[in-house]
Design a protein around this motif. Structure first.
Motif, PDB file in Angstrom:
ATOM      1  N   MET A   1       0.846  -1.203   0.000  1.00 34.66           N
ATOM      2  CA  MET A   1       0.000   0.000   0.000  1.00 34.66           C
ATOM      3  C   MET A   1       0.882   1.254   0.000  1.00 34.66           C
ATOM      4  SD  MET A   1      -3.038   0.879   2.699  1.00 34.66           S
ATOM      5  CE  MET A   1      -3.493  -0.854   2.790  1.00 34.66           C
ATOM      6  N   GLN A   2       0.525   2.235  -0.811  1.00 32.43           N
ATOM      7  CA  GLN A   2       1.322   3.471  -0.867  1.00 32.43           C
ATOM      8  C   GLN A   2       1.171   4.269   0.427  1.00 32.43           C
ATOM      9  OE1 GLN A   2       3.288   2.821  -4.021  1.00 32.43           O
ATOM     10  NE2 GLN A   2       3.324   4.998  -3.572  1.00 32.43           N
ATOM     11  N   LEU A  21      -0.865  14.134  -4.815  1.00 29.79           N
ATOM     12  CA  LEU A  21      -2.159  13.903  -5.474  1.00 29.79           C
ATOM     13  C   LEU A  21      -1.933  13.543  -6.937  1.00 29.79           C
ATOM     14  CD1 LEU A  21      -4.260  16.835  -3.925  1.00 29.79           C
ATOM     15  CD2 LEU A  21      -4.416  14.389  -3.388  1.00 29.79           C
ATOM     16  N   TYR A  22      -1.016  14.261  -7.569  1.00 27.56           N
ATOM     17  CA  TYR A  22      -0.670  13.983  -8.967  1.00 27.56           C
ATOM     18  C   TYR A  22      -0.144  12.549  -9.093  1.00 27.56           C
ATOM     19  CZ  TYR A  22       1.776  14.128 -13.417  1.00 27.56           C
ATOM     20  OH  TYR A  22       2.212  13.850 -14.678  1.00 27.56           O
ATOM     21  N   HIS A  23       0.748  12.169  -8.168  1.00 25.58           N
ATOM     22  CA  HIS A  23       1.324  10.825  -8.167  1.00 25.58           C
ATOM     23  C   HIS A  23       0.233   9.766  -8.050  1.00 25.58           C
ATOM     24  CE1 HIS A  23       3.481   7.330  -6.297  1.00 25.58           C
ATOM     25  NE2 HIS A  23       4.336   7.621  -7.253  1.00 25.58           N
ATOM     26  N   MET A  24      -0.728   9.998  -7.165  1.00 24.52           N
ATOM     27  CA  MET A  24      -1.791   9.019  -6.925  1.00 24.52           C
ATOM     28  C   MET A  24      -2.682   8.867  -8.157  1.00 24.52           C
ATOM     29  SD  MET A  24      -2.556  10.384  -3.116  1.00 24.52           S
ATOM     30  CE  MET A  24      -4.131   9.586  -2.854  1.00 24.52           C
ATOM     31  N   LYS A  25      -3.047  10.026  -8.747  1.00 29.52           N
ATOM     32  CA  LYS A  25      -3.957  10.001  -9.890  1.00 29.52           C
ATOM     33  C   LYS A  25      -3.265   9.514 -11.150  1.00 29.52           C
ATOM     34  CE  LYS A  25      -6.612  13.998  -8.587  1.00 29.52           C
ATOM     35  NZ  LYS A  25      -7.101  15.311  -8.953  1.00 29.52           N
ATOM     36  N   THR A  26      -2.119  10.114 -11.475  1.00 30.02           N
ATOM     37  CA  THR A  26      -1.543   9.947 -12.800  1.00 30.02           C
ATOM     38  C   THR A  26      -0.534   8.807 -12.854  1.00 30.02           C
ATOM     39  OG1 THR A  26      -1.739  12.334 -12.898  1.00 30.02           O
ATOM     40  CG2 THR A  26      -0.595  11.269 -14.728  1.00 30.02           C
ATOM     41  N   VAL A  27       0.289   8.677 -11.820  1.00 30.96           N
ATOM     42  CA  VAL A  27       1.304   7.618 -11.834  1.00 30.96           C
ATOM     43  C   VAL A  27       0.712   6.297 -11.344  1.00 30.96           C
ATOM     44  CG1 VAL A  27       3.615   6.933 -11.066  1.00 30.96           C
ATOM     45  CG2 VAL A  27       3.098   9.358 -11.435  1.00 30.96           C
ATOM     46  N   MET A  28       0.029   6.325 -10.201  1.00 34.04           N
ATOM     47  CA  MET A  28      -0.493   5.089  -9.613  1.00 34.04           C
ATOM     48  C   MET A  28      -1.883   4.740 -10.151  1.00 34.04           C
ATOM     49  SD  MET A  28       2.046   4.260  -7.765  1.00 34.04           S
ATOM     50  CE  MET A  28       1.342   2.788  -7.020  1.00 34.04           C
ATOM     51  N   ARG A  29      -2.520   5.680 -10.826  1.00 36.85           N
ATOM     52  CA  ARG A  29      -3.874   5.496 -11.368  1.00 36.85           C
ATOM     53  C   ARG A  29      -4.835   4.912 -10.328  1.00 36.85           C
ATOM     54  NH1 ARG A  29      -3.314   5.064 -17.378  1.00 36.85           N
ATOM     55  NH2 ARG A  29      -1.157   5.564 -17.730  1.00 36.85           N
ATOM     56  N   MET A  30      -4.903   5.544  -9.201  1.00 34.48           N
ATOM     57  CA  MET A  30      -5.759   5.037  -8.127  1.00 34.48           C
ATOM     58  C   MET A  30      -7.233   5.283  -8.437  1.00 34.48           C
ATOM     59  SD  MET A  30      -3.681   5.808  -4.653  1.00 34.48           S
ATOM     60  CE  MET A  30      -2.051   5.103  -4.414  1.00 34.48           C
ATOM     61  N   TYR A  45      -2.204   6.492   9.528  1.00 32.90           N
ATOM     62  CA  TYR A  45      -3.642   6.260   9.406  1.00 32.90           C
ATOM     63  C   TYR A  45      -3.956   5.469   8.144  1.00 32.90           C
ATOM     64  CZ  TYR A  45      -3.808  10.040  12.833  1.00 32.90           C
ATOM     65  OH  TYR A  45      -3.623  10.823  13.946  1.00 32.90           O
ATOM     66  N   LEU A  46      -4.890   4.532   8.253  1.00 34.89           N
ATOM     67  CA  LEU A  46      -5.414   3.861   7.065  1.00 34.89           C
ATOM     68  C   LEU A  46      -6.532   4.744   6.506  1.00 34.89           C
ATOM     69  CD1 LEU A  46      -5.368   1.243   5.361  1.00 34.89           C
ATOM     70  CD2 LEU A  46      -7.247   0.429   6.791  1.00 34.89           C
ATOM     71  N   CYS A  47      -6.458   5.033   5.209  1.00 42.65           N
ATOM     72  CA  CYS A  47      -7.441   5.928   4.589  1.00 42.65           C
ATOM     73  C   CYS A  47      -7.955   5.332   3.282  1.00 42.65           C
ATOM     74  CB  CYS A  47      -6.793   7.282   4.267  1.00 42.65           C
ATOM     75  SG  CYS A  47      -6.097   8.109   5.694  1.00 42.65           S
ATOM     76  N   HIS A  48      -9.067   5.872   2.781  1.00 41.44           N
ATOM     77  CA  HIS A  48      -9.518   5.503   1.438  1.00 41.44           C
ATOM     78  C   HIS A  48      -9.876   6.765   0.652  1.00 41.44           C
ATOM     79  CE1 HIS A  48     -13.316   5.477   3.778  1.00 41.44           C
ATOM     80  NE2 HIS A  48     -13.728   6.178   2.719  1.00 41.44           N
ATOM     81  N   LEU A  49      -9.932   6.598  -0.666  1.00 43.86           N
ATOM     82  CA  LEU A  49     -10.118   7.759  -1.542  1.00 43.86           C
ATOM     83  C   LEU A  49     -11.577   7.933  -1.941  1.00 43.86           C
ATOM     84  CD1 LEU A  49      -7.050   7.180  -3.884  1.00 43.86           C
ATOM     85  CD2 LEU A  49      -7.154   8.350  -1.679  1.00 43.86           C
ATOM     86  N   LYS A  50     -11.980   9.201  -2.088  1.00 41.38           N
ATOM     87  CA  LYS A  50     -13.336   9.532  -2.549  1.00 41.38           C
ATOM     88  C   LYS A  50     -13.248  10.599  -3.626  1.00 41.38           C
ATOM     89  CE  LYS A  50     -16.954  10.434  -0.010  1.00 41.38           C
ATOM     90  NZ  LYS A  50     -17.742  10.902   1.154  1.00 41.38           N
ATOM     91  N   ASN A  51     -14.211  10.588  -4.531  1.00 40.94           N
ATOM     92  CA  ASN A  51     -14.269  11.603  -5.606  1.00 40.94           C
ATOM     93  C   ASN A  51     -12.969  11.717  -6.382  1.00 40.94           C
ATOM     94  OD1 ASN A  51     -16.824  12.133  -4.600  1.00 40.94           O
ATOM     95  ND2 ASN A  51     -16.035  13.743  -3.245  1.00 40.94           N
TER      96      ASN A  51
END
Lengths: 237, 237
Positions: A1-2, A21-30, A45-51
């Motif tokens: 997990m990143q 944020l760029y890394h998550m969206k564009t590089v990791m394609r989350m 913290y364990l988190c999850h993504l929304k929107n």
């Protein structure tokens, strides 16, 4: 997990840095509901993504337990080196748990920075340490200070050593035996060709003990890794 | 002083490799009577140059005394990695005294070589080790074997360990205590993501003990350096 370091905490959400944020969206394609770990004030913290597609939010699920590092904090004093070697040391030293890095001006260092460019360098160095901290799941990021002169290191508190190329009797094995209940080990590493005689004398005068690292002849960028590996091993439970 | 490995010894002269001669003439711009060190059959000789401009000759002056390495010989088993990481490991492992390197096919390794290209790779790897040996003043060059499968490692003789990502009890500190009068330590390092459960079982079945390297999360190319640094320290006098 990143894993990412947060900029700010807001109730049940975290604010991350733009480039993360760029890394998550564009590089990791989350995707929606993907999980990440977020570090904030030394807690994880364990988190999850929304929107994800519109205005990505990072929602907290729960705080995770963190294993404490078991070795004393280490401050590494390094010479100014060419960009590639400097980057290498910062990345690897972070992986191996360094707490603080202080760049030092030395006689034999071939690098000189123009005044105006130092701020930019520091920013870059800090970024490398942040990314390496994320990748190696650290809960903190090593501090990098501005560039100092040897004389200014007098004020540092801890067990202080310099890696000497001339010292034959005291090696690092011997030196570590003399460290008692110490919360900080401070080690200065020289440039290509080592510190000059004059510089070594200066270090000794401000409380740094000269030590040998053994018989190996290492490239300058290998030395900090070697020292940090040894410290990890020495303080392994 | 620069150090080179000789191809052949002829009475009071050495024959060096073509690319070393090129390095001396063109990169180092050496002159008539300049001194170099030459290693041949694990012995080191002080030499000087003659006829540099025409047909360079390397004349022996005297044999030099060599300090013996004090640690047991180390065989490193490494996964197939991308070129840059592979080169990095070879260079640094050589600096840190590795004796033998065996590349191993693993499930999670993303690199596959075409049959025809392996010979070229091996040549390249050997060259990196030779150059790193010269730079770190070693009197021998680590051997690199061809690529092997895990099962083929059964025949190796020595104290055998694999770096495990799941083992929690036995760490490297504990493991080294069990090494007695041993002339060879054999350590297998996994690829990104570690060995699979199935692979770890295979290693265990052929006599490799699973050990942990502590709590740090390191990049795959950092692990061999970490292990070799520890071994250097452990066997430091």
């Amino acid at each position: 997990m990143q894993r990412y370091f947060a900029k700010q905490k807001m109730e049940n959400q975290f604010l991350l840095q733009e480039d993360d944020l760029y890394h998550m969206k564009t590089v990791m394609r989350m995707n929606e509901q993907d999980k990440i770990q977020v570090v904030y004030e030394n807690k994880v913290y364990l988190c999850h993504l929304k929107n994800v597609k519109t205005n990505m939010q990072v929602e907290i699920e729960t705080e995770l337990k963190v294993t404490e590092d078991c070795i004393p904090k280490v401050t590494l004093l390094i010479p100014l080196l060419k960009e590639q070697k400097m980057d290498f040391i910062l990345q690897k030293a972070t992986e191996l748990g360094v707490d603080q890095i202080i760049p030092i001006e030395t006689e034999r260092s071939i690098i000189k920075y123009e005044k105006g460019k130092i701020e930019k360098k520091l920013e870059r160095w800090q970024k490398i340490c942040k990314e390496a901290s994320e990748q190696s799941y650290r809960v903190n990021i090593p501090t990098i200070t501005k560039i100092h002169k040897i004389e200014e290191m007098k004020a540092l508190q801890g067990s202080k050593f310099i890696c000497s190329t001339t010292e034959k009797n005291k090696n690092i094995r011997f030196a570590l035996k003399s460290v008692h209940n110490c919360d900080r080990i401070i080690i200065a590493v020289g440039p290509e060709g080592g510190f000059s005689m004059n510089e070594e004398k200066k270090w000794n005068q401000i409380g740094f003990t000269s030590i040998s690292l053994g018989n190996r002849i290492m490239r300058v960028e290998t030395v900090p890794l070697y020292v940090l590996s040894i410290l990890n091993f020495y303080y392994m439970e």
